[in-house]
Structure formats: structure tokens, C-alpha cells
Write a protein that holds these residues in place. Structure first.
Motif, PDB file in Angstrom:
ATOM      1  N   TRP A 165       0.832  -1.196   0.000  1.00  0.00           N
ATOM      2  CA  TRP A 165       0.000   0.000   0.000  1.00  0.00           C
ATOM      3  C   TRP A 165       0.868   1.248   0.000  1.00  0.00           C
ATOM      4  O   TRP A 165       2.023   1.221   0.425  1.00  0.00           O
ATOM      5  CB  TRP A 165      -0.962   0.013   1.192  1.00  0.00           C
ATOM      6  N   GLU A 188      -4.360   0.870  -2.251  1.00  0.00           N
ATOM      7  CA  GLU A 188      -4.083  -0.505  -1.860  1.00  0.00           C
ATOM      8  C   GLU A 188      -3.955  -1.380  -3.103  1.00  0.00           C
ATOM      9  O   GLU A 188      -4.670  -1.194  -4.086  1.00  0.00           O
ATOM     10  CB  GLU A 188      -5.181  -1.043  -0.944  1.00  0.00           C
ATOM     11  N   ASP A 240      -6.983  -5.094  -4.137  1.00  0.00           N
ATOM     12  CA  ASP A 240      -8.326  -4.927  -3.574  1.00  0.00           C
ATOM     13  C   ASP A 240      -8.245  -4.176  -2.256  1.00  0.00           C
ATOM     14  O   ASP A 240      -7.168  -3.738  -1.850  1.00  0.00           O
ATOM     15  CB  ASP A 240      -9.017  -6.289  -3.385  1.00  0.00           C
ATOM     16  N   ASP A 241      -9.410  -4.043  -1.606  1.00  0.00           N
ATOM     17  CA  ASP A 241      -9.478  -3.233  -0.378  1.00  0.00           C
ATOM     18  C   ASP A 241      -9.307  -4.090   0.873  1.00  0.00           C
ATOM     19  O   ASP A 241      -9.872  -3.789   1.917  1.00  0.00           O
ATOM     20  CB  ASP A 241     -10.817  -2.482  -0.330  1.00  0.00           C
ATOM     21  N   ASN A 242      -8.531  -5.168   0.788  1.00  0.00           N
ATOM     22  CA  ASN A 242      -8.317  -6.046   1.933  1.00  0.00           C
ATOM     23  C   ASN A 242      -6.924  -5.930   2.527  1.00  0.00           C
ATOM     24  O   ASN A 242      -6.657  -6.520   3.573  1.00  0.00           O
ATOM     25  CB  ASN A 242      -8.564  -7.507   1.530  1.00  0.00           C
ATOM     26  N   LYS A 298     -10.924   2.052   4.724  1.00  0.00           N
ATOM     27  CA  LYS A 298     -11.335   2.043   3.323  1.00  0.00           C
ATOM     28  C   LYS A 298     -10.291   2.720   2.455  1.00  0.00           C
ATOM     29  O   LYS A 298      -9.841   3.825   2.731  1.00  0.00           O
ATOM     30  CB  LYS A 298     -12.683   2.752   3.167  1.00  0.00           C
ATOM     31  N   ALA A 299      -9.907   2.025   1.397  1.00  0.00           N
ATOM     32  CA  ALA A 299      -8.946   2.589   0.444  1.00  0.00           C
ATOM     33  C   ALA A 299      -9.632   3.658  -0.401  1.00  0.00           C
ATOM     34  O   ALA A 299     -10.823   3.568  -0.704  1.00  0.00           O
ATOM     35  CB  ALA A 299      -8.386   1.493  -0.448  1.00  0.00           C
ATOM     36  N   ASP A 300      -8.865   4.677  -0.799  1.00  0.00           N
ATOM     37  CA  ASP A 300      -9.375   5.675  -1.734  1.00  0.00           C
ATOM     38  C   ASP A 300      -9.269   5.180  -3.169  1.00  0.00           C
ATOM     39  O   ASP A 300     -10.015   5.633  -4.042  1.00  0.00           O
ATOM     40  CB  ASP A 300      -8.589   6.984  -1.567  1.00  0.00           C
ATOM     41  N   TYR A 301      -8.356   4.248  -3.403  1.00  0.00           N
ATOM     42  CA  TYR A 301      -8.184   3.720  -4.754  1.00  0.00           C
ATOM     43  C   TYR A 301      -7.502   2.365  -4.653  1.00  0.00           C
ATOM     44  O   TYR A 301      -6.568   2.182  -3.866  1.00  0.00           O
ATOM     45  CB  TYR A 301      -7.333   4.679  -5.589  1.00  0.00           C
ATOM     46  N   THR A 302      -7.987   1.384  -5.404  1.00  0.00           N
ATOM     47  CA  THR A 302      -7.353   0.072  -5.464  1.00  0.00           C
ATOM     48  C   THR A 302      -6.998  -0.234  -6.910  1.00  0.00           C
ATOM     49  O   THR A 302      -7.735   0.117  -7.833  1.00  0.00           O
ATOM     50  CB  THR A 302      -8.285  -1.028  -4.921  1.00  0.00           C
TER      51      THR A 302
END
Length: 519
Positions: free
Chosen positions: A138, A182, A185-187, A193-197
Motif C-alpha cells: 500500500w 491498496e 483490492d481493499d483487503n 477504506k482505500a481511496d483507490y485500489t
């Protein structure tokens, strides 16, 4: 003359209306006749100055149409621009419109355009992933501006362009805010919470990358130097690399540090993230406590002599002259005032950052008795481990029982060798000990000088969590997860090695170096 104007106006309008009805269907005749009718009407009216006829018609009384085609009106020798008509356009009567908003033009709200430029920097890099997975990388950006910045069309890329991230239209970063990216994905960070994956291509190399941030005009930030390692961060423990001051543009290591302190967020398996995603970066390495020098004691003033005031001698006859005995001179003892001496505050030690990192419970190829154990300090401060203990809890008479002494360097190793300093022949031991480790399993506890448990190693159903007796390959720590978990341990890969045994053969382990399972 005021009333005459209205009379002339009424007559002109009447003449115009009559002419329109008389020549319906013929546009040129209609317009020519209108001019004649108005001119005829005005010719009968007295002028303002001398009552003579005037042939000048006010443009406001003529049809307000224009064209490049000229129409000749009888009696005129000069064409008025007002009589330029377009034969292709049929005059239309414009209905009277009652204006709204009290006759004012409607208010139009201006379109607010978000700036596409600003002091946005790469603020934190989780290049080593998380304890859950080395692939859960990340990156965090930070906006130094007091306004939101539009990042549409911006790029975050390595020099090798893997990853190469292009932000889509509508992407923005809030004022004084963070922007979390990230991988995949958002894991990667499960509870933030990611702003962008996005995919990171081949991912961020653990050996170092040059990372570039570009807006629509060009490069605005750069981290790393081609061919060099990352400025900070740690692979084995998954510690992030943090920017110290986001207002300083610096591509060198002086403005970067390894995460140290309280983490924020959890990884995909619920472990603490070794970093501060979408939060202020961890406290920088504590500065050394300044030495406070006491204020110098003032030199005492010399003894002050007080001269008594003496009464004048009065001579009267026959009274003899009075003898005045002077008062004794008092001594004044000066009072010395000194500034209090400040007591230096000791620098705290983050002792829970020390772990049991590698265990050669099987010895070496030279001798099964040449066992050794390695500790590692994940913190950025040296830690005094004097008074600490490393003890076995296995068996009725467990051993080894090691009383520790000395310092373990920041991000450094502490090598314990059994009996003497020849188990690892070419790497100096920090301390030697007595007592043997069982080949089946040992439960080991590391405690500080107050008896607080710092780390613990247990065993699985089949014994030690890692290592191999036949190849004399060591048991290596994979990460900073619990030492009581199988997932935290592995076996040396036989390729990444360091050190020689007493016979001069390579050790299948990495004493004093990064474990093979973390490369």
C-alpha cells in the motif's frame, strides 16, 4: 412642443399600421410605403426650432431590422441604415415579456473548478506488505494544501513503470488529507477504506524502487534512487517507510524513517499494520535528551563595610570635647541564588520490539552441540537487555537458563552461542551460554528485567515449527507475529546463508543477517 411629439408619434404609428394592411403580401412595397407614410406625417409637423419641415426620421420609429440589401425609398437621396432590410426574414412581432427577478438579469452561479495542482507528496510506503501477506502492499499520499486538489490524470509510477497507476477523472484528495492506495483490492488494510485500489504490476521490489508522482504538467515528487535500497522500512517485520516532514521535498534518506510506535489499521488476518495508513506518521526517532548545564554560581561580593554616620563635635566652654566611639562595622553575607539543575528524562525503551529471531536447535555441520540463538531488535533505538532472561520451560530440569547482559543495537541482532564463541566461527557472539536445546522441541520465554514477557516460542504437534536436523538448517522467524504461531516460522532455504561453522563450512542459517524466509 411636448404635446406635439405625442401627436406626431400617434400619427406615425397610425400611418404605419394602415400601410401594413394596405400592402399585405409584398414585403418590399410594405417597407417602402412605411417610410413614405412616416416622412409624410413628419412633413406636416412644425420643427422645434423654426417650424420648418424636417425630413429626418428618428431611427427608433423605424423597423429595427438589418440586411445587406438596400431598398430605394421614393423622395430619398441618402439611404438611412435603418432601412437596410432582409428580404429573406419576415418581420415578426415580439410579444411583451414581463421580466422576472424585478427586471434584473438572472443570477448565474459560477462553476467552481478544483485546482489540478498542489503540494501533494508520497507520504508513506508499505513496500513490504503486511503480516498477512507480502503482496498486500500500500502507498499513502498527503495533501499539504488548505484546499482539495483534483488528481484526474495524475500518475504514480516506478521508473520501470511496474506499477504504473493513472488516476481516473474525478479523483481528488481533500485538503490536509490522506489518499490511500491498496494493491489489488481493499483487503490489504481490512478496517480502513482505500481511496483507490489497483494492480501494482510486478509489485514493489523489496530491494528498492524509484517512485514518481506526476501531475498533468510533470513530476512533483520522487522517492528513491536507481540501484539503491529503500530509505527506510523493514521487510521481515513489515514495517512501513514514513516521511518525516511532508513539507520538505527531499529525495534523500534524511527525510524518511522506519515506522516506530502505535500502529493504525489491521491487515487481512487481523494483525496490526506496522504503519499509520490515513493517519499522522508515527513519532520520529526520539531526539537525545539535551544536557542541561547548571547556571554558574555567582562569585560572592566582597564584604561590604558600613560607615556609621557620626554626629558633629560640639565644643562648649568649659565642657570638655565629647569622645564619640564609632559603631562596629557589620559584615554583610551575600545570599547566593543558583538555578535548579534539570534532571534529564530517560529515553523510554520500546522493549516489546525485541524477538527471538532464529534458532539453530540442531547445531551446525561441524557439531550438533554448536547451537546458537539470535535475537532481533525491530525498534529504531538501542535497547539495554541487561537483567533480561531467556529460559526454557521444557522438562523437569529445563535448560538453557540464560541471564542476559549488554545492548542490542537499533534494528540489530544479538547472537547467543553455546559454550564458546566458535559455533559461528566468523561472526562474533554477543554472549555465550550453557545448556542444550532438545531436537524435539523447547518452549522458550524472553522476559525483561521486571519479569515482563517480551516474546515466547512454542512448538507444534510435530515439534519445532521450523528447521531441519539432517541438513542442519535453522528455524527462522518470518515476521513479527506471535512466536507461538506456525505461520511465524520457516526453515532456512539453503541458498541465503551467512557465517561459517567451526570446520569452515557454510552455515545453513543467517546469523547477524536478514533471514532467508524474508528475502
Amino acid at each position: 412642443m411636448g404635446s406635439n411629439k405625442y401627436i406626431i408619434l400617434a400619427l406615425s404609428v397610425g400611418a404605419v399600421v394602415s400601410t401594413i394592411f394596405a400592402h399585405q403580401g409584398d414585403k418590399e412595397k410594405t417597407l417602402s410605403a412605411i417610410g413614405d407614410a412616416v416622412e409624410s406625417t413628419l412633413s406636416t409637423a412644425p420643427s422645434k426650432n423654426n417650424g420648418a419641415r424636417s425630413s429626418k426620421v428618428s431611427p427608433s420609429l423605424l423597423p429595427a431590422v438589418s440586411s445587406s440589401k438596400q431598398v430605394t425609398v421614393a423622395g430619398d437621396t441618402k439611404l438611412s441604415p435603418a432601412r437596410m432590410v432582409s428580404p429573406e426574414v419576415t418581420p415578426q412581432v415580439t410579444p411583451q415579456v414581463t421580466p422576472t427577478n424585478n427586471g434584473l438579469s438572472p443570477t448565474v452561479s459560477p462553476t467552481v473548478t478544483m485546482p489540478n495542482d498542489g503540494r501533494v507528496v508520497i507520504n508513506e510506503i508499505g513496500w513490504s506488505g503486511t503480516l498477512a501477506s507480502a503482496f498486500d502492499e500500500w502507498i499513502e499520499l498527503y495533501n499539504n494544501e488548505s484546499f482539495d486538489v483534483d488528481m484526474s490524470g495524475w500518475a504514480l509510477t516506478t521508473e520501470s513503470e511496474s506499477p504504473k497507476i493513472i488516476f481516473p477523472n474525478g479523483t481528488h484528495i481533500t485538503a490536509r488529507g490522506y489518499f490511500l492506495i491498496e494493491r489489488t483490492d481493499d483487503n490489504a488494510i481490512s478496517d480502513i477504506k482505500a481511496d483507490y485500489t489497483t494492480g501494482f504490476g510486478n509489485g514493489l521490489s523489496d530491494s528498492g524502487e524509484v517512485l514518481l508522482l506526476k501531475n498533468t504538467r510533470g513530476e512533483i515528487d520522487r522517492v528513491g534512487t536507481w540501484g539503491d535500497k529503500w530509505h527506510a522500512g523493514e521487510s521481515a517485520s513489515r514495517l512501513s517507510m514514513e516521511r518525516i516532514d511532508p513539507l520538505i521535498y527531499s529525495n534523500g534518506p534524511s527525510n524518511w524513517k522506519t515506522f516506530f510506535g502505535n500502529s493504525t489499521g489491521r491487515d487481512a488476518k487481523g494483525n496490526s499494520i506496522k504503519g499509520t495508513p490515513k493517519s499522522s506518521n508515527s513519532t520520529a526517532t526520539p531526539a537525545p535528551t539535551p544536557q542541561v548545564s547548571p547556571s554558574p554560581s555567582p562569585s560572592p561580593s566582597p564584604t561590604q563595610l558600613v560607615t556609621p554616620t557620626m554626629s558633629p563635635t560640639v565644643t562648649t566652654s568649659p565642657t570638655p570635647l565629647a569622645t564619640v566611639t564609632p559603631l562596629p562595622t557589620p559584615e554583610v553575607t551575600p545570599v547566593l541564588t543558583t538555578s535548579p539543575q534539570a534532571t534529564p528524562t530517560p529515553t523510554p525503551q520500546n522493549t516489546n520490539q525485541v524477538v527471538i529471531n532464529e534458532i539453530a536447535w540442531m547445531g551446525t555441520g561441524s557439531s550438533a552441540s554448536d547451537e546458537w540463538i539470535e535475537l532481533y531488535n525491530y525498534s529504531t533505538l538501542a535497547i539495554d537487555i541487561s537483567g533480561w532472561t531467556l529460559k526454557s520451560l521444557t522438562g523437569s530440569n529445563p535448560d538453557p537458563q540464560i541471564n542476559m547482559s549488554g545492548l542490542i543495537a537499533a534494528n540489530g541482532y544479538f547472537l547467543l552461542e553455546r559454550t564458546d564463541d566458535t559455533s559461528v566461527y566468523d561472526v562474533s557472539a554477543n554472549q555465550t551460554y550453557t545448556g542444550a536445546l532438545s531436537d524435539s522441541c523447547e518452549i522458550l520465554e524472553l522476559r525483561d528485567n521486571n519479569g515482563v514477557l517480551i516474546d515466547k516460542v512454542t512448538c507444534g504437534d510435530n515439534g519445532w515449527y521450523g528447521g531441519n536436523k539432517d541438513s542442519r538448517s535453522t528455524m527462522e522467524r518470518v515476521n513479527t507475529g506471535s512466536g507461538e504461531s506456525q505461520n511465524s516460522w520457516g526453515t532456512n532455504d539453503g541458498v541465503t546463508k551467512n557465517g561459517l561453522d567451526a570446520s569452515g563450512s557454510a552455515i545453513n542459517g543467517t546469523p547477524g543477517k536478514t533471514n532467508s524466509v524474508n528475502n
